[in-house]
Scaffold this motif. Sequence first.
Motif, PDB file in Angstrom:
ATOM      1  N   GLY A   1       1.018  -1.504   0.095  1.00 53.21           N
ATOM      2  CA  GLY A   1      -0.333  -0.170   0.313  1.00 53.21           C
ATOM      3  C   GLY A   1       0.746   1.556  -0.543  1.00 53.21           C
ATOM      4  O   GLY A   1       0.474   2.086  -0.023  1.00 53.21           O
ATOM      5  N   PHE A   2       2.025   1.266  -0.380  1.00 50.10           N
ATOM      6  CA  PHE A   2       3.225   1.923   0.140  1.00 50.10           C
ATOM      7  C   PHE A   2       4.049   1.276  -1.397  1.00 50.10           C
ATOM      8  O   PHE A   2       4.557   0.508  -1.473  1.00 50.10           O
ATOM      9  N   GLU A   3       4.846   2.500  -1.173  1.00 46.47           N
ATOM     10  CA  GLU A   3       5.885   2.377  -1.940  1.00 46.47           C
ATOM     11  C   GLU A   3       7.581   1.845  -1.310  1.00 46.47           C
ATOM     12  O   GLU A   3       7.437   2.287  -0.160  1.00 46.47           O
ATOM     13  N   VAL A   4       8.026   0.429  -1.761  1.00 44.40           N
ATOM     14  CA  VAL A   4       8.887  -0.539  -0.766  1.00 44.40           C
ATOM     15  C   VAL A   4       9.704  -0.393  -2.032  1.00 44.40           C
ATOM     16  O   VAL A   4      10.305  -0.539  -2.333  1.00 44.40           O
ATOM     17  N   ASN A   5      11.001   0.189  -0.885  1.00 46.88           N
ATOM     18  CA  ASN A   5      12.777   0.820  -1.589  1.00 46.88           C
ATOM     19  C   ASN A   5      13.526  -0.409  -0.336  1.00 46.88           C
ATOM     20  O   ASN A   5      14.552   0.362  -0.487  1.00 46.88           O
ATOM     21  N   GLY A   6      13.204  -1.641  -0.161  1.00 43.35           N
ATOM     22  CA  GLY A   6      13.862  -2.465   0.534  1.00 43.35           C
ATOM     23  C   GLY A   6      13.315  -2.794   2.070  1.00 43.35           C
ATOM     24  O   GLY A   6      12.087  -2.125   2.047  1.00 43.35           O
ATOM     25  N   GLY A   7      14.038  -3.450   2.234  1.00 42.95           N
ATOM     26  CA  GLY A   7      14.100  -3.860   4.311  1.00 42.95           C
ATOM     27  C   GLY A   7      15.332  -3.817   4.379  1.00 42.95           C
ATOM     28  O   GLY A   7      15.852  -4.393   4.417  1.00 42.95           O
ATOM     29  N   GLN A   8      15.357  -4.210   5.997  1.00 46.82           N
ATOM     30  CA  GLN A   8      16.248  -4.721   6.959  1.00 46.82           C
ATOM     31  C   GLN A   8      15.329  -4.825   8.302  1.00 46.82           C
ATOM     32  O   GLN A   8      14.324  -5.327   8.317  1.00 46.82           O
ATOM     33  N   VAL A   9      16.620  -6.093   8.360  1.00 47.35           N
ATOM     34  CA  VAL A   9      15.848  -7.247   9.876  1.00 47.35           C
ATOM     35  C   VAL A   9      16.742  -6.789  10.691  1.00 47.35           C
ATOM     36  O   VAL A   9      18.418  -6.659  10.850  1.00 47.35           O
ATOM     37  N   ARG A  10      16.462  -6.259  12.211  1.00 46.34           N
ATOM     38  CA  ARG A  10      16.325  -5.777  13.219  1.00 46.34           C
ATOM     39  C   ARG A  10      16.745  -6.708  14.505  1.00 46.34           C
ATOM     40  O   ARG A  10      17.848  -6.606  15.509  1.00 46.34           O
ATOM     41  N   TYR A  11      15.974  -7.863  14.369  1.00 42.29           N
ATOM     42  CA  TYR A  11      15.277  -7.987  15.930  1.00 42.29           C
ATOM     43  C   TYR A  11      15.534  -9.575  15.060  1.00 42.29           C
ATOM     44  O   TYR A  11      14.535 -10.178  14.079  1.00 42.29           O
ATOM     45  N   MET A  12      15.620 -10.873  15.825  1.00 42.47           N
ATOM     46  CA  MET A  12      15.319 -12.202  15.620  1.00 42.47           C
ATOM     47  C   MET A  12      15.039 -13.578  16.598  1.00 42.47           C
ATOM     48  O   MET A  12      15.712 -12.691  18.106  1.00 42.47           O
ATOM     49  N   THR A  13      14.363 -14.506  16.702  1.00 43.72           N
ATOM     50  CA  THR A  13      14.250 -14.791  17.372  1.00 43.72           C
ATOM     51  C   THR A  13      14.959 -15.911  17.891  1.00 43.72           C
ATOM     52  O   THR A  13      16.155 -16.427  17.199  1.00 43.72           O
ATOM     53  N   PRO A  14      15.399 -16.248  18.802  1.00 45.43           N
ATOM     54  CA  PRO A  14      16.926 -17.689  19.115  1.00 45.43           C
ATOM     55  C   PRO A  14      17.037 -18.170  18.422  1.00 45.43           C
ATOM     56  O   PRO A  14      18.098 -18.597  17.529  1.00 45.43           O
ATOM     57  N   ASP A  15      15.843 -18.722  17.747  1.00 45.61           N
ATOM     58  CA  ASP A  15      15.454 -19.857  17.111  1.00 45.61           C
ATOM     59  C   ASP A  15      15.744 -19.491  15.458  1.00 45.61           C
ATOM     60  O   ASP A  15      15.537 -20.207  14.721  1.00 45.61           O
ATOM     61  N   GLY A  16      15.514 -18.655  15.283  1.00 51.63           N
ATOM     62  CA  GLY A  16      15.657 -17.695  13.620  1.00 51.63           C
ATOM     63  C   GLY A  16      15.191 -18.345  13.073  1.00 51.63           C
ATOM     64  O   GLY A  16      14.458 -17.289  11.901  1.00 51.63           O
ATOM     65  N   LYS A  17      13.727 -18.393  14.022  1.00 51.13           N
ATOM     66  CA  LYS A  17      11.822 -18.374  12.922  1.00 51.13           C
ATOM     67  C   LYS A  17      11.161 -17.600  12.780  1.00 51.13           C
ATOM     68  O   LYS A  17       9.880 -17.483  11.839  1.00 51.13           O
ATOM     69  N   VAL A  18      11.073 -16.628  13.440  1.00 49.10           N
ATOM     70  CA  VAL A  18      10.869 -15.226  13.759  1.00 49.10           C
ATOM     71  C   VAL A  18      11.517 -14.299  13.343  1.00 49.10           C
ATOM     72  O   VAL A  18      12.532 -14.024  14.353  1.00 49.10           O
ATOM     73  N   LEU A  19      11.813 -13.721  11.890  1.00 50.97           N
ATOM     74  CA  LEU A  19      12.269 -11.926  11.867  1.00 50.97           C
ATOM     75  C   LEU A  19      11.448 -10.870  12.450  1.00 50.97           C
ATOM     76  O   LEU A  19      10.514 -10.791  11.150  1.00 50.97           O
ATOM     77  N   ALA A  20      12.817  -9.712  12.648  1.00 49.40           N
ATOM     78  CA  ALA A  20      11.825  -8.262  13.200  1.00 49.40           C
ATOM     79  C   ALA A  20      12.203  -7.453  12.427  1.00 49.40           C
ATOM     80  O   ALA A  20      13.012  -7.845  12.429  1.00 49.40           O
ATOM     81  N   GLY A  21      11.489  -6.503  11.623  1.00 53.73           N
ATOM     82  CA  GLY A  21      12.562  -5.672  11.049  1.00 53.73           C
ATOM     83  C   GLY A  21      11.367  -3.911  10.364  1.00 53.73           C
ATOM     84  O   GLY A  21      10.340  -3.739  10.941  1.00 53.73           O
ATOM     85  N   PHE A  22      11.916  -3.290   9.096  1.00 58.90           N
ATOM     86  CA  PHE A  22      11.221  -3.283   9.047  1.00 58.90           C
ATOM     87  C   PHE A  22      11.040  -2.832   7.129  1.00 58.90           C
ATOM     88  O   PHE A  22      12.163  -3.521   6.616  1.00 58.90           O
ATOM     89  N   LEU A  23      10.486  -2.099   6.558  1.00 61.99           N
ATOM     90  CA  LEU A  23      10.430  -1.699   5.451  1.00 61.99           C
ATOM     91  C   LEU A  23      10.713  -0.329   5.126  1.00 61.99           C
ATOM     92  O   LEU A  23      10.473   0.247   5.234  1.00 61.99           O
TER      93      LEU A  23
END
Length: 198
Positions: A34-56
């Motif tokens: 719903g908006f122009e996406v110019n990339g993304g970054q991961v900044r946080y993750m769970t210890p098992d690597g199954k959920v990654l959090a970041g931003f667009l």
Amino acid sequence: AGFYFDSAYKTTPCIWNENNERINLPLPTSEEAGFEVNGGQVRYMTPDGKVLAGFLIDNMATWPACIWRQNAEGGYDVDIICKDYWEEGYQQGKPYMVFNPSGISANGEWLALTVQAEFDDWDFSAPQPPMQIARLNLTTGVLEVLEVQVGLAPTGIANDGTMLAYAGANNMMERVGYVWTAGSNELVNLNDVLTTVP
């Protein structure tokens, strides 16, 4: 997990596996987001690597929150969790113009956030709304925004949603730590919790 710059200096979110292989993570199309996406970054993750959090990466550089979840095939699917909450400009139908991630719980259930209510950024006579801390339950989709407005910066979130934050971000000598416990609408000064620590 993290990101890298491609040849056009666009940030591509990625994760490195145990074999040191870099795996690119999917980005939503601008139509999907719903908006122009110019990339993304991961900044946080769970210890098992199954959920990654970041931003667009949006045009206004406010970094709206995004989640990547590991699927059954071992790859990752993108979840545009900011879509229902964040808007790029004033009066576009969403409540916040900042919806930035600040941490994820180890169990992948809670996301710590910094949010700012929408405002007319062309009205220079009106003060901007304050930044507020918030937590989003990634299982239920329930968003809690702390109504206390003291210029807090979140620093972490526990498996039950308890958050840590601090005030005084612009002055190292005057910083005060706080705890926002799960199920509560009030902050507790860290000095009142750790009474035996000078």
